[in-house]
Design an enzyme around this catalytic site. Structure first.
Site, mmCIF file in Angstrom:
data_model
loop_
_atom_site.group_PDB
_atom_site.id
_atom_site.type_symbol
_atom_site.label_atom_id
_atom_site.label_comp_id
_atom_site.label_asym_id
_atom_site.label_seq_id
_atom_site.Cartn_x
_atom_site.Cartn_y
_atom_site.Cartn_z
ATOM 1 N N ALA A 84 2.695 -0.439 5.140
ATOM 2 C CA ALA A 84 2.134 -0.488 6.493
ATOM 3 C C ALA A 84 1.598 -1.869 6.870
ATOM 4 O O ALA A 84 1.447 -2.173 8.065
ATOM 5 C CB ALA A 84 1.026 0.559 6.630
ATOM 6 N N TYR A 120 10.800 9.303 2.119
ATOM 7 C CA TYR A 120 10.923 8.237 1.115
ATOM 8 C C TYR A 120 11.701 8.648 -0.131
ATOM 9 O O TYR A 120 11.965 7.805 -0.992
ATOM 10 C CB TYR A 120 9.522 7.731 0.723
ATOM 11 C CG TYR A 120 8.762 7.144 1.891
ATOM 12 C CD1 TYR A 120 9.209 5.986 2.526
ATOM 13 C CD2 TYR A 120 7.615 7.760 2.393
ATOM 14 C CE1 TYR A 120 8.531 5.450 3.612
ATOM 15 C CE2 TYR A 120 6.922 7.233 3.478
ATOM 16 C CZ TYR A 120 7.389 6.082 4.083
ATOM 17 O OH TYR A 120 6.724 5.551 5.162
ATOM 18 N N PRO A 130 0.795 -1.224 0.000
ATOM 19 C CA PRO A 130 0.000 0.000 0.000
ATOM 20 C C PRO A 130 0.830 1.277 0.000
ATOM 21 O O PRO A 130 1.821 1.388 0.731
ATOM 22 C CB PRO A 130 -0.804 -0.092 1.296
ATOM 23 C CG PRO A 130 -0.861 -1.531 1.605
ATOM 24 C CD PRO A 130 0.398 -2.148 1.060
ATOM 25 N N ASN A 131 0.375 2.208 -0.807
ATOM 26 C CA ASN A 131 0.891 3.585 -0.887
ATOM 27 C C ASN A 131 2.239 3.711 -1.586
ATOM 28 O O ASN A 131 2.708 4.822 -1.818
ATOM 29 C CB ASN A 131 0.962 4.230 0.509
ATOM 30 C CG ASN A 131 -0.400 4.263 1.177
ATOM 31 O OD1 ASN A 131 -1.344 4.753 0.575
ATOM 32 N ND2 ASN A 131 -0.519 3.730 2.381
ATOM 33 N N HIS A 164 12.517 -2.110 3.531
ATOM 34 C CA HIS A 164 11.907 -0.836 3.930
ATOM 35 C C HIS A 164 12.828 0.292 3.505
ATOM 36 O O HIS A 164 14.031 0.274 3.798
ATOM 37 C CB HIS A 164 11.646 -0.790 5.438
ATOM 38 C CG HIS A 164 10.691 -1.858 5.846
ATOM 39 N ND1 HIS A 164 9.357 -1.805 5.519
ATOM 40 C CD2 HIS A 164 10.885 -3.031 6.488
ATOM 41 C CE1 HIS A 164 8.767 -2.909 5.957
ATOM 42 N NE2 HIS A 164 9.677 -3.673 6.543
ATOM 43 N N ASN A 180 8.361 -5.007 -0.317
ATOM 44 C CA ASN A 180 8.101 -3.933 0.644
ATOM 45 C C ASN A 180 6.598 -3.940 0.936
ATOM 46 O O ASN A 180 5.806 -3.464 0.113
ATOM 47 C CB ASN A 180 8.533 -2.582 0.070
ATOM 48 C CG ASN A 180 8.377 -1.467 1.099
ATOM 49 O OD1 ASN A 180 7.696 -1.629 2.116
ATOM 50 N ND2 ASN A 180 8.991 -0.333 0.843
ATOM 51 N N GLU A 199 12.529 -8.865 2.749
ATOM 52 C CA GLU A 199 11.715 -7.721 3.197
ATOM 53 C C GLU A 199 12.544 -6.439 3.055
ATOM 54 O O GLU A 199 13.698 -6.393 3.498
ATOM 55 C CB GLU A 199 11.327 -7.937 4.668
ATOM 56 C CG GLU A 199 10.545 -6.808 5.290
ATOM 57 C CD GLU A 199 10.270 -7.060 6.782
ATOM 58 O OE1 GLU A 199 10.592 -8.168 7.294
ATOM 59 O OE2 GLU A 199 9.741 -6.138 7.430
ATOM 60 N N ARG A 242 11.735 5.388 13.675
ATOM 61 C CA ARG A 242 10.472 6.109 13.507
ATOM 62 C C ARG A 242 9.493 5.749 14.639
ATOM 63 O O ARG A 242 9.916 5.331 15.709
ATOM 64 C CB ARG A 242 9.906 5.811 12.111
ATOM 65 C CG ARG A 242 10.864 6.242 10.988
ATOM 66 C CD ARG A 242 10.304 5.964 9.614
ATOM 67 N NE ARG A 242 9.084 6.737 9.367
ATOM 68 C CZ ARG A 242 8.239 6.484 8.365
ATOM 69 N NH1 ARG A 242 8.491 5.481 7.530
ATOM 70 N NH2 ARG A 242 7.168 7.224 8.212
ATOM 71 N N ARG A 252 5.132 11.091 -2.274
ATOM 72 C CA ARG A 252 4.687 10.817 -0.917
ATOM 73 C C ARG A 252 5.814 11.130 0.078
ATOM 74 O O ARG A 252 6.880 10.500 0.015
ATOM 75 C CB ARG A 252 4.337 9.337 -0.824
ATOM 76 C CG ARG A 252 4.058 8.840 0.558
ATOM 77 C CD ARG A 252 4.092 7.314 0.599
ATOM 78 N NE ARG A 252 3.700 6.837 1.912
ATOM 79 C CZ ARG A 252 3.923 5.622 2.357
ATOM 80 N NH1 ARG A 252 4.525 4.726 1.595
ATOM 81 N NH2 ARG A 252 3.541 5.277 3.562
HETATM 82 C C1 DQA Z 1 7.811 1.475 4.632
HETATM 83 C C2 DQA Z 1 7.717 1.705 6.134
HETATM 84 C C3 DQA Z 1 6.302 1.464 6.639
HETATM 85 O O1 DQA Z 1 6.224 1.698 8.033
HETATM 86 C C4 DQA Z 1 5.344 2.412 5.928
HETATM 87 O O2 DQA Z 1 4.021 2.155 6.346
HETATM 88 C C5 DQA Z 1 5.459 2.359 4.457
HETATM 89 C C6 DQA Z 1 6.790 2.294 3.858
HETATM 90 C C7 DQA Z 1 9.216 1.841 4.086
HETATM 91 O O3 DQA Z 1 9.500 1.440 2.971
HETATM 92 O O4 DQA Z 1 9.994 2.532 4.750
HETATM 93 O O5 DQA Z 1 4.474 2.433 3.736
HETATM 94 O O6 DQA Z 1 7.602 0.091 4.369
#
Ligand code: DQA
Length: 154
Positions: free
Chosen positions: A82, A23, A10-11, A106, A79, A104, A113, A18
């Protein structure tokens, strides 16, 4: 030629616009281009899938598991956004398609954070974790995955 699957939750379709202070300015299309070049250099193809929906990500992991058995998908760089911090269903999906290796990723250092980002449901099922290297983390994960595969550790 087998392929890596680049999977984003997501996102992450909003990368580039964003929260650029967190990011960065690199878009998801840029990430895909960089990952395709890295995968090719390592001798693999690249497939990419992003979804804002948990079930669609689960379906894609199941599909990757079947295609891993067929020799078509070598591993996944994921990735989960959330959903990292909420999804037992994604943990179960990755566990359900072992030995498909899932790394995984991030972009941000989640441990620097908010406290709710410190726990990952994905990490115990992951073959490796790359955190806090910005969008370079995706290509670093591909490099690590290729090394694991070459060493017979994936
Ligand atoms: C994320 C970190 C997550 O906490 C966040 O919700 C994201 C991006 C990262 O790539 O740093 O959407 O996965």
């Amino acid at each position: 030629m087998s392929a890596f699957l680049l999977l984003n939750g997501p996102n992450l379709n909003l990368l580039g616009t964003r929260e650029p202070g967190v990011y960065g300015a690199t878009t998801l299309a840029d990430v895909e281009t960089q990952c395709r070049a890295t995968a090719q250099r390592l001798g693999f193809g690249l497939e990419s899938f992003q979804s804002n929906h948990e079930g669609a990500l689960i379906d894609r992991i199941h599909d990757a598991g079947r295609r891993h058995q067929a020799g078509e998908i070598a591993g996944v760089v994921f990735n989960p956004g959330a959903l990292t911090h909420t999804s037992i269903a994604l943990f179960d999906a990755i566990g359900g398609v072992k030995p498909l290796p899932v790394i995984e990723v991030h972009i941000s250092n989640v441990h620097a954070r908010e406290a709710f980002r410190h726990h990952s449901y994905i990490s115990p099922a992951a073959a490796g974790i790359v955190v806090g290297f910005g969008t370079d983390g995706y290509t670093l994960a591909l490099e690590g995955l290729a090394r694991k595969i070459a060493a017979g550790r994936a």
